[in-house]
Design a protein around this motif. Structure first.
Motif, short mmCIF file in Angstrom:
data_model
loop_
_atom_site.label_atom_id
_atom_site.label_comp_id
_atom_site.label_asym_id
_atom_site.label_seq_id
_atom_site.Cartn_x
_atom_site.Cartn_y
_atom_site.Cartn_z
N LYS A 165 0.84 -1.20 0.00
CA LYS A 165 0.00 0.00 0.00
C LYS A 165 0.88 1.25 0.00
O LYS A 165 1.78 1.37 0.84
CB LYS A 165 -0.88 -0.03 1.25
CG LYS A 165 -1.94 0.99 1.22
CD LYS A 165 -2.85 0.84 2.43
CE LYS A 165 -3.75 2.04 2.44
NZ LYS A 165 -4.10 2.50 3.72
N MET A 166 0.61 2.16 -0.94
CA MET A 166 1.37 3.40 -1.01
C MET A 166 0.63 4.49 -0.24
O MET A 166 -0.59 4.59 -0.33
CB MET A 166 1.51 3.87 -2.47
CG MET A 166 2.15 2.87 -3.40
SD MET A 166 3.94 2.89 -3.31
CE MET A 166 4.30 4.50 -4.02
N VAL A 167 1.38 5.27 0.51
CA VAL A 167 0.78 6.40 1.21
C VAL A 167 1.51 7.66 0.73
O VAL A 167 2.72 7.77 0.88
CB VAL A 167 0.94 6.26 2.74
CG1 VAL A 167 0.30 7.43 3.46
CG2 VAL A 167 0.34 4.94 3.22
N HIS A 168 0.76 8.56 0.11
CA HIS A 168 1.38 9.75 -0.47
C HIS A 168 1.25 10.92 0.51
O HIS A 168 0.16 11.21 0.99
CB HIS A 168 0.73 10.09 -1.81
CG HIS A 168 0.73 8.92 -2.76
ND1 HIS A 168 1.89 8.37 -3.27
CD2 HIS A 168 -0.28 8.16 -3.25
CE1 HIS A 168 1.58 7.35 -4.05
NE2 HIS A 168 0.26 7.19 -4.04
N ILE A 169 2.36 11.58 0.78
CA ILE A 169 2.39 12.63 1.80
C ILE A 169 2.54 14.01 1.14
O ILE A 169 3.36 14.19 0.25
CB ILE A 169 3.60 12.43 2.75
CG1 ILE A 169 3.66 11.00 3.28
CG2 ILE A 169 3.55 13.45 3.90
CD1 ILE A 169 2.57 10.60 4.22
N GLY A 174 -4.36 12.75 0.33
CA GLY A 174 -3.54 11.55 0.17
C GLY A 174 -3.27 11.19 -1.28
O GLY A 174 -2.78 10.10 -1.57
N ARG A 175 -3.61 12.08 -2.21
CA ARG A 175 -3.38 11.79 -3.63
C ARG A 175 -1.91 11.95 -3.98
O ARG A 175 -1.17 12.68 -3.33
CB ARG A 175 -4.17 12.79 -4.50
CG ARG A 175 -5.65 12.66 -4.38
CD ARG A 175 -6.18 11.75 -5.49
NE ARG A 175 -7.62 11.59 -5.36
CZ ARG A 175 -8.48 12.55 -5.69
NH1 ARG A 175 -8.04 13.70 -6.20
NH2 ARG A 175 -9.76 12.36 -5.54
N ILE A 176 -1.51 11.31 -5.06
CA ILE A 176 -0.12 11.41 -5.48
C ILE A 176 0.17 12.79 -6.08
O ILE A 176 1.28 13.31 -5.93
CB ILE A 176 0.23 10.27 -6.47
CG1 ILE A 176 1.75 10.15 -6.61
CG2 ILE A 176 -0.45 10.45 -7.82
CD1 ILE A 176 2.20 8.86 -7.27
N ALA A 177 -0.85 13.39 -6.69
CA ALA A 177 -0.64 14.72 -7.29
C ALA A 177 -0.30 15.72 -6.19
O ALA A 177 -1.02 15.84 -5.20
CB ALA A 177 -1.90 15.15 -8.03
N GLY A 178 0.83 16.42 -6.34
CA GLY A 178 1.22 17.42 -5.36
C GLY A 178 1.93 16.85 -4.15
O GLY A 178 2.36 17.61 -3.26
N ALA A 179 2.10 15.53 -4.08
CA ALA A 179 2.77 14.94 -2.92
C ALA A 179 4.26 15.26 -2.96
O ALA A 179 4.86 15.41 -4.02
CB ALA A 179 2.56 13.43 -2.89
N THR A 180 4.86 15.39 -1.77
CA THR A 180 6.30 15.64 -1.71
C THR A 180 7.07 14.32 -1.63
O THR A 180 8.18 14.19 -2.11
CB THR A 180 6.66 16.48 -0.47
OG1 THR A 180 6.10 15.84 0.69
CG2 THR A 180 6.10 17.88 -0.60
N HIS A 181 6.48 13.33 -0.99
CA HIS A 181 7.12 12.01 -0.95
C HIS A 181 6.06 10.95 -0.66
O HIS A 181 4.94 11.28 -0.28
CB HIS A 181 8.23 11.96 0.09
CG HIS A 181 7.78 12.25 1.49
ND1 HIS A 181 7.35 13.50 1.91
CD2 HIS A 181 7.67 11.45 2.57
CE1 HIS A 181 7.02 13.45 3.18
NE2 HIS A 181 7.21 12.23 3.61
#
Ligand code: ADP
Ligand code: ZN
Ligand code: MG
Length: 527
Positions: A165-169, A174-181
């Motif tokens: 499971k990926m967790v986008h921060i 919690g979306r990948i768009a705009g996530a820093t890591h």
């Protein structure tokens, strides 16, 4: 955009589902001994196999293969004695091995089907279903005496494993768009997963919903998964294309990924059908792509253009031997099949004289079906089960189901309603102590205030007139008005008792206590 109904005037929708179920009731993962547990601290259930460390060798989970065979038998599939695992290669951090272990052209389960009872909203959504006469068939739908049945083919059910499971921060929601890591939790990596693929036999969003609901009931009955759409242990991709009414070829499809509720599945498909119709009617083309349904924006957006099988370089898994299932193994799985929802509904209809509709809706929730059986077992001892079955079914299907839906998450056996209380309630109606309408009120109070129906009836003054003096006056009057019938009764025509009771009830506007009336009539007529 046109409405679905308008679109269906010109276009036919063709829908196929891919349904993933995690085998959450197993103890361990698919190819290693790591514990299966939802919600554990990240990366606490991992080992060299599910982390894909070099040299680690997978060992298949026998219980998982039993589970998929159970699923296959319960959905009328042929169990394939000989099949093998394949590698589906891709690079993404959610799978440390860089491939997913899955099955190739031959899956453990092939060529099944489910028959859907199309009624209510589903019958309404189908184009011109009324035109069919009983016994007539059009495409895969048949009109029977009871309603409509749609035959839905199942291409296969294959075994595979889930990814981590990926967790986008740092991005929104919690979306990948705009996530820093991003973080990755491998606890879920290697969870046994079965994927069922239907033929493109569904024609409306409601049918897609019905199929999912029926499949979920079956999986719950055979106990292979907790089937939580919210927690993602049951997920569904909806494939949909359009063709002109009367055409037989297939149009280009789009795929809606990971629908996580029945409502989203329905609404996403309905939107997508209308969107495709608009594109086609404006002379555009549909691209084969994966789209995401956004329930708050009420539209679908492109996620990615479809990859082809070639992109995955599918090849036989060299670390796992081809799988041979013995006749004994298949027979032992078949012996474990419990009563399935359709069989239960049939038994209910036959044993308790219920309509097919009532029986079907009673078995929709296992707890409701068990509750109903609990009532019937108790009533069998008192000998009044036959006449109470229908009123109990009515209250369960309508009032109790509505209550459970409103109080989402509540299980029937956790409510103040018990079979004893249900029986007391329907018996009060059967004895004319209260009316049907009052029974619904009493039921609501039982659920809200955790009291016995008898107490509620008393407290609310619903209890009919039981005052012996008042009733005696009425009984005397009725007997005085019907001397000839009294004569006949005393001459042996005791069936007239019903007539006398009815007359007394009528005189008391249904408010008289039937027990007291019966007693007094008995005394006076015999005496
Ligand atoms: P893919 O190669 O995209 O995975 P599959 O042939 O494996 O497609 O089918 C996936 C699902 O899509 C199945 O449920 C199938 O019934 C359905 N499907 C296939 N073609 C169409 C189509 N043209 N329209 C609607 N559904 C389709
Ligand atoms: Zn492991
Ligand atoms: Mg496919």
């Amino acid at each position: 955009m046109k409405t679905l109904e308008e679109v269906f005037e010109t276009w036919e929708a063709v829908i196929g589902l891919e349904v993933h179920a995690e085998l959450t009731t197993l103890q361990t993962k698919m190819f290693c001994g790591c514990k299966l547990e939802f919600g554990a601290a990240p990366n606490t259930h991992t080992c060299p196999v599910c982390l894909g460390l070099p040299g680690a060798l997978p060992v298949p989970n026998r219980a998982a293969i039993e589970s998929i065979c159970l699923a296959g038998l319960a959905t009328n599939c042929e169990i394939q004695k000989h099949s093998m695992f394949y590698r589906k290669n891709y690079m993404y951090p959610d799978m440390a091995k860089n491939f997913q272990t899955t099955q190739g052209p031959v899956a453990f389960c092939m060529h099944g089907h489910l028959d859907l009872d199309v009624d209510g909203a589903a019958a309404k959504e189908r184009y011109r279903l009324d035109d069919l006469k009983p016994g007539e068939q059009e495409g895969n739908i048949t009109r029977t005496d009871e309603g409509y049945v749609a035959h839905v083919g199942i291409e296969r059910i294959h075994m595979e494993e889930d990814a981590g499971k990926m967790v986008h921060i740092g991005g929104g929601e919690g979306r990948i768009a705009g996530a820093t890591h991003s973080l990755v939790d491998y606890n879920r990596a290697g969870t046994p997963l079965i994927e069922l693929v239907t033929l493109p036999d569904l024609r409306t969003p409601e049918e897609a919903r019905l199929f999912m609901q029926k499949l979920r009931q079956i999986y719950l009955a055979i106990g292979i998964s907790d089937c939580s759409m919210e927690e993602g242990s049951l997920r569904c991709d909806g494939n949909v294309s359009l063709r002109k009414r009367g055409a037989t070829g297939l149009g280009t499809k789009t795929e809606l990924k990971n629908m996580n509720s029945f409502k989203n599945l329905h609404d996403g498909l309905a939107y997508e059908i209308c969107r495709q119709a608009e594109v086609l009617e404006e002379g555009g083309v549909i691209y084969q792509e994966t789209r995401h349904w956004d329930p708050s924006a009420k539209r679908t957006i492109v996620m990615r253009v479809k990859e082809t099988a070639d992109d995955y370089r599918l090849f036989p898994e060299p670390d796992l031997a081809p799988y041979d299932l013995s006749d004994e193994f298949i027979a032992s799985v078949r012996a474990k099949l419990p009563e399935l929802p359709d069989q239960k509904a049939q038994r209910f209809a036959q044993s308790y004289g219920l309509s097919a509709y009532d029986a079907r809706h009673l078995v929709e929730h296992r707890a409701t079906a068990a509750f109903f059986e609990g009532c019937m077992d108790d009533a069998a001892q008192a000998g009044d089960g036959e006449k109470l079955a229908k009123p109990i079914a009515n209250l369960l299907i309508n009032d109790v189901t509505a209550y459970l839906n409103e109080n989402e998450g509540i299980q029937l056996d956790a409510t103040p309603l018990t079979p004893e209380r249900m029986l007391a309630l329907v018996r009060a109606v059967a004895e004319d102590a209260i009316s049907n309408k009052q029974a619904k009120e009493v039921l609501a109070v039982v659920l809200a205030e955790d009291k016995d129906p008898e107490v509620i009836i008393e407290e609310r003054g619903m209890k009919q007139v039981s005052d012996t003096g008042a009733i005696e006056a009425v009984v005397d009057a009725v007997l005085a008005e019907n001397p000839d019938k009294v004569e006949q009764y005393r001459g042996g025509k005791t069936g007239l008792m019903g007539f006398f009771v009815g007359q007394c009830m009528k005189a008391m506007q249904g408010q008289g206590n039937p027990k007291v009336i019966n007693e007094l009539l008995g005394q006076k007529l015999e005496g």
